[in-house]
Write a protein that holds these residues in place. Structure first.
Motif, PDB file in Angstrom:
ATOM      1  N   MET A 110      -0.010  83.087 139.680  1.00 17.61           N
ATOM      2  CA  MET A 110       1.284  82.562 139.314  1.00 17.61           C
ATOM      3  C   MET A 110       2.325  83.647 139.492  1.00 17.61           C
ATOM      4  O   MET A 110       2.001  84.829 139.416  1.00 17.61           O
ATOM      5  CB  MET A 110       1.255  82.048 137.880  1.00 17.61           C
ATOM      6  N   ASP A 111       3.552  83.250 139.760  1.00 15.24           N
ATOM      7  CA  ASP A 111       4.632  84.222 139.879  1.00 15.24           C
ATOM      8  C   ASP A 111       5.251  84.460 138.510  1.00 15.24           C
ATOM      9  O   ASP A 111       5.447  83.535 137.730  1.00 15.24           O
ATOM     10  CB  ASP A 111       5.713  83.721 140.835  1.00 15.24           C
ATOM     11  N   GLU A 112       5.508  85.701 138.229  1.00 18.31           N
ATOM     12  CA  GLU A 112       6.182  86.061 136.990  1.00 18.31           C
ATOM     13  C   GLU A 112       7.687  85.861 137.142  1.00 18.31           C
ATOM     14  O   GLU A 112       8.232  86.056 138.222  1.00 18.31           O
ATOM     15  CB  GLU A 112       5.899  87.521 136.640  1.00 18.31           C
ATOM     16  N   PRO A 113       8.390  85.495 136.076  1.00 21.75           N
ATOM     17  CA  PRO A 113       9.820  85.246 136.179  1.00 21.75           C
ATOM     18  C   PRO A 113      10.638  86.485 136.530  1.00 21.75           C
ATOM     19  O   PRO A 113      11.758  86.373 136.995  1.00 21.75           O
ATOM     20  CB  PRO A 113      10.204  84.713 134.803  1.00 21.75           C
ATOM     21  N   ASP A 114      10.095  87.666 136.352  1.00 19.84           N
ATOM     22  CA  ASP A 114      10.862  88.883 136.641  1.00 19.84           C
ATOM     23  C   ASP A 114      10.607  89.407 138.055  1.00 19.84           C
ATOM     24  O   ASP A 114      10.862  90.560 138.352  1.00 19.84           O
ATOM     25  CB  ASP A 114      10.584  89.957 135.603  1.00 19.84           C
ATOM     26  N   PRO A 132       3.011  87.853 142.759  1.00 19.80           N
ATOM     27  CA  PRO A 132       1.868  87.079 142.261  1.00 19.80           C
ATOM     28  C   PRO A 132       1.098  87.837 141.180  1.00 19.80           C
ATOM     29  O   PRO A 132       0.870  89.036 141.292  1.00 19.80           O
ATOM     30  CB  PRO A 132       0.992  86.881 143.488  1.00 19.80           C
ATOM     31  N   GLN A 133       0.723  87.113 140.141  1.00 20.23           N
ATOM     32  CA  GLN A 133      -0.034  87.677 139.035  1.00 20.23           C
ATOM     33  C   GLN A 133      -1.292  86.838 138.822  1.00 20.23           C
ATOM     34  O   GLN A 133      -1.281  85.638 139.049  1.00 20.23           O
ATOM     35  CB  GLN A 133       0.795  87.655 137.746  1.00 20.23           C
ATOM     36  N   VAL A 134      -2.351  87.487 138.397  1.00 24.01           N
ATOM     37  CA  VAL A 134      -3.592  86.789 138.067  1.00 24.01           C
ATOM     38  C   VAL A 134      -4.043  87.221 136.679  1.00 24.01           C
ATOM     39  O   VAL A 134      -3.675  88.279 136.189  1.00 24.01           O
ATOM     40  CB  VAL A 134      -4.713  87.080 139.097  1.00 24.01           C
ATOM     41  N   ARG A 135      -4.830  86.365 136.059  1.00 27.94           N
ATOM     42  CA  ARG A 135      -5.379  86.712 134.754  1.00 27.94           C
ATOM     43  C   ARG A 135      -6.830  87.136 134.973  1.00 27.94           C
ATOM     44  O   ARG A 135      -7.688  86.325 135.293  1.00 27.94           O
ATOM     45  CB  ARG A 135      -5.306  85.533 133.800  1.00 27.94           C
ATOM     46  N   PRO A 136      -7.117  88.425 134.849  1.00 26.47           N
ATOM     47  CA  PRO A 136      -8.482  88.898 135.081  1.00 26.47           C
ATOM     48  C   PRO A 136      -9.433  88.437 133.979  1.00 26.47           C
ATOM     49  O   PRO A 136      -9.011  88.169 132.856  1.00 26.47           O
ATOM     50  CB  PRO A 136      -8.332  90.418 135.066  1.00 26.47           C
ATOM     51  N   VAL A 137     -10.695  88.347 134.344  1.00 22.95           N
ATOM     52  CA  VAL A 137     -11.744  87.979 133.391  1.00 22.95           C
ATOM     53  C   VAL A 137     -12.794  89.075 133.419  1.00 22.95           C
ATOM     54  O   VAL A 137     -13.286  89.451 134.475  1.00 22.95           O
ATOM     55  CB  VAL A 137     -12.384  86.625 133.763  1.00 22.95           C
ATOM     56  N   ASP A 138     -13.129  89.591 132.253  1.00 29.51           N
ATOM     57  CA  ASP A 138     -14.185  90.589 132.134  1.00 29.51           C
ATOM     58  C   ASP A 138     -15.506  89.832 132.029  1.00 29.51           C
ATOM     59  O   ASP A 138     -15.754  89.144 131.042  1.00 29.51           O
ATOM     60  CB  ASP A 138     -13.947  91.449 130.886  1.00 29.51           C
ATOM     61  N   VAL A 139     -16.346  89.925 133.064  1.00 34.42           N
ATOM     62  CA  VAL A 139     -17.586  89.157 133.079  1.00 34.42           C
ATOM     63  C   VAL A 139     -18.548  89.570 131.962  1.00 34.42           C
ATOM     64  O   VAL A 139     -19.424  88.796 131.598  1.00 34.42           O
ATOM     65  CB  VAL A 139     -18.295  89.229 134.452  1.00 34.42           C
ATOM     66  N   HIS A 140     -18.367  90.774 131.437  1.00 34.26           N
ATOM     67  CA  HIS A 140     -19.212  91.215 130.333  1.00 34.26           C
ATOM     68  C   HIS A 140     -18.707  90.682 128.998  1.00 34.26           C
ATOM     69  O   HIS A 140     -19.488  90.532 128.057  1.00 34.26           O
ATOM     70  CB  HIS A 140     -19.282  92.742 130.291  1.00 34.26           C
ATOM     71  N   PHE A 141     -17.403  90.416 128.903  1.00 34.23           N
ATOM     72  CA  PHE A 141     -16.788  89.897 127.678  1.00 34.23           C
ATOM     73  C   PHE A 141     -15.817  88.777 128.047  1.00 34.23           C
ATOM     74  O   PHE A 141     -14.597  88.937 127.932  1.00 34.23           O
ATOM     75  CB  PHE A 141     -16.046  91.011 126.932  1.00 34.23           C
ATOM     76  N   PRO A 142     -16.325  87.609 128.507  1.00 33.33           N
ATOM     77  CA  PRO A 142     -15.446  86.553 128.996  1.00 33.33           C
ATOM     78  C   PRO A 142     -14.507  85.979 127.934  1.00 33.33           C
ATOM     79  O   PRO A 142     -13.480  85.408 128.264  1.00 33.33           O
ATOM     80  CB  PRO A 142     -16.410  85.486 129.516  1.00 33.33           C
ATOM     81  N   GLU A 143     -14.849  86.141 126.670  1.00 31.99           N
ATOM     82  CA  GLU A 143     -13.995  85.609 125.608  1.00 31.99           C
ATOM     83  C   GLU A 143     -12.774  86.486 125.357  1.00 31.99           C
ATOM     84  O   GLU A 143     -11.831  86.074 124.686  1.00 31.99           O
ATOM     85  CB  GLU A 143     -14.788  85.439 124.304  1.00 31.99           C
ATOM     86  N   SER A 170      -9.290  88.099 125.706  1.00 27.22           N
ATOM     87  CA  SER A 170      -8.023  87.654 126.271  1.00 27.22           C
ATOM     88  C   SER A 170      -7.407  88.802 127.064  1.00 27.22           C
ATOM     89  O   SER A 170      -7.316  89.925 126.574  1.00 27.22           O
ATOM     90  CB  SER A 170      -7.081  87.229 125.146  1.00 27.22           C
ATOM     91  N   ASN A 171      -7.008  88.526 128.289  1.00 26.67           N
ATOM     92  CA  ASN A 171      -6.429  89.546 129.149  1.00 26.67           C
ATOM     93  C   ASN A 171      -5.020  89.151 129.574  1.00 26.67           C
ATOM     94  O   ASN A 171      -4.721  87.980 129.745  1.00 26.67           O
ATOM     95  CB  ASN A 171      -7.289  89.748 130.397  1.00 26.67           C
ATOM     96  N   LYS A 172      -4.189  90.145 129.775  1.00 26.41           N
ATOM     97  CA  LYS A 172      -2.823  89.915 130.225  1.00 26.41           C
ATOM     98  C   LYS A 172      -2.800  89.717 131.731  1.00 26.41           C
ATOM     99  O   LYS A 172      -3.689  90.168 132.445  1.00 26.41           O
ATOM    100  CB  LYS A 172      -1.955  91.119 129.862  1.00 26.41           C
ATOM    101  N   LEU A 173      -1.760  89.055 132.197  1.00 22.60           N
ATOM    102  CA  LEU A 173      -1.571  88.899 133.632  1.00 22.60           C
ATOM    103  C   LEU A 173      -1.419  90.266 134.273  1.00 22.60           C
ATOM    104  O   LEU A 173      -0.821  91.174 133.690  1.00 22.60           O
ATOM    105  CB  LEU A 173      -0.327  88.065 133.913  1.00 22.60           C
TER     106      LEU A 173
END
Length: 80
Positions: free
Chosen positions: A1-5, A9-20, A22-25
């Motif tokens: 997604m594009d950030e308003p500023d 393009p930004q993505v939300r990473p996922v830590d496969v070791h700790f999928p629960e 919450s990560n920032k864009l």
């Protein structure tokens, strides 16, 4: 997604070791790395990735069109 500023393009990473967790864009440059990664046969790995990456746009277009199963290559591209 594009950030308003206009950070691009930004993505939300996922830590496969700790999928629960919450990560920032993050930018695409900040994602997709592995700590202490040791490359093995990088050319072969790049060829394999390119074989999927080059077919992905057509597969995603088929998903958007509602016809993801119309072409066997789409299934091969998206299959785990």
């Amino acid at each position: 997604m594009d950030e308003p500023d206009d950070r691009g393009p930004q993505v939300r990473p996922v830590d496969v070791h700790f999928p629960e967790r919450s990560n920032k864009l993050k930018s695409t440059r900040a994602c997709g790395w592995a700590e202490n990664f040791i490359a093995h046969d990088a050319a072969s790995a790049e060829d394999l990735w390119n074989s999927v990456e080059s077919r992905a746009p057509a597969a995603f277009e088929a998903v958007d069109a509602g016809t993801p199963f119309a072409d066997p290559l789409h299934m091969e591209t998206c299959a785990p």
